[in-house]
Design a protein around this motif. Sequence first.
Motif, mmCIF file in Angstrom:
data_model
loop_
_atom_site.group_PDB
_atom_site.id
_atom_site.type_symbol
_atom_site.label_atom_id
_atom_site.label_comp_id
_atom_site.label_asym_id
_atom_site.label_seq_id
_atom_site.Cartn_x
_atom_site.Cartn_y
_atom_site.Cartn_z
ATOM 1 N N TYR A 172 0.704 -1.268 0.070
ATOM 2 C CA TYR A 172 -0.206 -0.283 -0.177
ATOM 3 C C TYR A 172 0.871 1.353 -0.020
ATOM 4 C CZ TYR A 172 -3.271 3.489 1.555
ATOM 5 O OH TYR A 172 -4.129 4.605 1.665
ATOM 6 N N ARG A 173 1.768 1.186 0.923
ATOM 7 C CA ARG A 173 2.882 2.508 0.934
ATOM 8 C C ARG A 173 3.606 2.669 -0.419
ATOM 9 N NH1 ARG A 173 2.872 7.180 3.085
ATOM 10 N NH2 ARG A 173 4.861 7.934 3.818
ATOM 11 N N LEU A 174 4.061 1.725 -1.035
ATOM 12 C CA LEU A 174 4.831 1.960 -2.391
ATOM 13 C C LEU A 174 3.940 2.458 -3.227
ATOM 14 C CD1 LEU A 174 6.933 -1.411 -2.376
ATOM 15 C CD2 LEU A 174 7.790 0.957 -2.020
ATOM 16 N N ASN A 175 2.536 1.999 -3.233
ATOM 17 C CA ASN A 175 1.497 2.579 -4.230
ATOM 18 C C ASN A 175 1.347 3.982 -3.880
ATOM 19 O OD1 ASN A 175 -0.550 2.275 -6.353
ATOM 20 N ND2 ASN A 175 -1.911 2.490 -4.883
ATOM 21 N N GLU A 176 1.314 4.464 -2.754
ATOM 22 C CA GLU A 176 1.073 5.850 -2.360
ATOM 23 C C GLU A 176 2.230 6.633 -3.059
ATOM 24 O OE1 GLU A 176 0.691 5.676 1.986
ATOM 25 O OE2 GLU A 176 -1.358 6.332 1.563
ATOM 26 N N TYR A 177 3.443 5.980 -2.828
ATOM 27 C CA TYR A 177 4.676 7.018 -3.358
ATOM 28 C C TYR A 177 4.606 7.076 -4.941
ATOM 29 C CZ TYR A 177 7.456 6.578 0.852
ATOM 30 O OH TYR A 177 7.770 6.571 2.302
ATOM 31 N N GLN A 178 4.190 5.737 -5.646
ATOM 32 C CA GLN A 178 4.195 5.741 -7.184
ATOM 33 C C GLN A 178 3.189 6.568 -7.709
ATOM 34 O OE1 GLN A 178 6.493 4.734 -8.763
ATOM 35 N NE2 GLN A 178 7.435 3.351 -7.380
ATOM 36 N N SER A 179 1.817 6.995 -6.810
ATOM 37 C CA SER A 179 0.861 7.755 -7.042
ATOM 38 C C SER A 179 1.020 9.162 -6.806
ATOM 39 C CB SER A 179 -0.457 7.189 -6.410
ATOM 40 O OG SER A 179 -0.587 5.803 -6.754
ATOM 41 N N SER A 180 2.297 9.575 -6.294
ATOM 42 C CA SER A 180 2.667 11.137 -5.994
ATOM 43 C C SER A 180 1.809 11.472 -4.825
ATOM 44 C CB SER A 180 2.358 12.039 -7.109
ATOM 45 O OG SER A 180 3.226 11.607 -8.224
#
Length: 78
Positions: free
Chosen positions: A44-52
């Motif tokens: 979930y956290r990595l997705n937040e990073y990739q989604s700016s």
Amino acid sequence: MTHTRIKLFTSLDKKIELMYYYVYVLLSEKDNQFYTGYTSDLKYRLNEYQSSKVQSTKYRLPIKLIYFEECLNQQDAT
């Protein structure tokens, strides 16, 4: 937010759930700077990073995960 949990069973069939925390290192491919953090839900956290969605890395994309370690508790991950 989902959490990683491991279910263990004792000889008395009592369920014990363990929640893991993750410490991680990211590398900005834009400026070659590192960023570290911890979370209970790495995917979930990595997705937040990739989604700016994370201010501290928003302008440092693309980033890639270069290291992570699973910890048994939050204190060990910090």
